[in-house]
Design a protein around this motif. Structure first.
Motif, short mmCIF file in Angstrom:
data_model
loop_
_atom_site.label_atom_id
_atom_site.label_comp_id
_atom_site.label_asym_id
_atom_site.label_seq_id
_atom_site.Cartn_x
_atom_site.Cartn_y
_atom_site.Cartn_z
N VAL A 18 0.85 -1.19 0.00
CA VAL A 18 0.00 0.00 0.00
C VAL A 18 0.88 1.24 0.00
CG1 VAL A 18 -0.21 0.06 2.52
CG2 VAL A 18 -1.99 1.09 1.14
N ALA A 19 0.42 2.29 -0.66
CA ALA A 19 1.12 3.58 -0.66
C ALA A 19 0.10 4.67 -0.37
CB ALA A 19 1.78 3.83 -2.01
N GLY B 154 -5.51 12.04 1.09
CA GLY B 154 -6.38 10.92 1.42
C GLY B 154 -6.38 9.80 0.42
N ARG B 155 -5.65 9.92 -0.67
CA ARG B 155 -5.64 8.87 -1.69
C ARG B 155 -4.70 7.74 -1.29
NH1 ARG B 155 -3.38 11.12 -6.43
NH2 ARG B 155 -2.23 12.37 -4.95
N VAL B 156 -5.07 6.52 -1.70
CA VAL B 156 -4.30 5.33 -1.35
C VAL B 156 -4.16 4.46 -2.60
CG1 VAL B 156 -4.24 3.27 0.11
CG2 VAL B 156 -5.21 5.38 1.00
N ALA B 157 -2.99 3.87 -2.79
CA ALA B 157 -2.75 2.95 -3.90
C ALA B 157 -2.42 1.57 -3.34
CB ALA B 157 -1.60 3.46 -4.77
N LEU B 158 -2.80 0.54 -4.08
CA LEU B 158 -2.60 -0.84 -3.65
C LEU B 158 -2.08 -1.64 -4.84
CD1 LEU B 158 -3.40 -2.48 -1.03
CD2 LEU B 158 -5.42 -3.17 -2.29
N THR C 58 -10.05 6.53 -3.08
CA THR C 58 -10.23 7.79 -2.38
C THR C 58 -10.18 7.50 -0.88
OG1 THR C 58 -12.61 7.56 -2.22
CG2 THR C 58 -11.75 8.66 -4.20
N ARG C 59 -10.14 8.54 -0.06
CA ARG C 59 -10.14 8.37 1.39
C ARG C 59 -11.37 7.59 1.85
NH1 ARG C 59 -8.55 13.07 5.25
NH2 ARG C 59 -7.52 13.45 3.30
#
Length: 69
Positions: free
Chosen positions: A26-27, A32-36, A50-51
């Motif tokens: 995860v990054a 609030g954005r997250v990448a997987l 998104t958050r």
């Protein structure tokens, strides 16, 4: 999202990762954005949330909503 757009982010491997390489990373991208992504395929597809989406996912996992019947 293209991989080159994520070149400078810090990927964190799941603490539940085993030695067999079946891992999720995860990054946290800011705002609030997250990448997987799948750690076995760092150049492969990346899911972006998104958050609110990330919070709903984490809550669902924590509450057992995603268990296999």
């Amino acid at each position: 999202m293209r991989t080159d757009e994520l070149a400078d982010v810090v990927w964190i491997k799941s603490s539940r990762s085993g030695v067999n390489g079946n891992c999720v990373e995860v990054a946290f991208l800011g705002e609030g954005r997250v990448a997987l992504r799948d750690s076995k395929d760092p150049e492969g597809p990346v899911l972006r949330f998104t958050r609110g989406e990330w919070s709903a996912f984490v809550d669902g996992v924590s509450e057992g909503e995603l268990r296999t019947p």
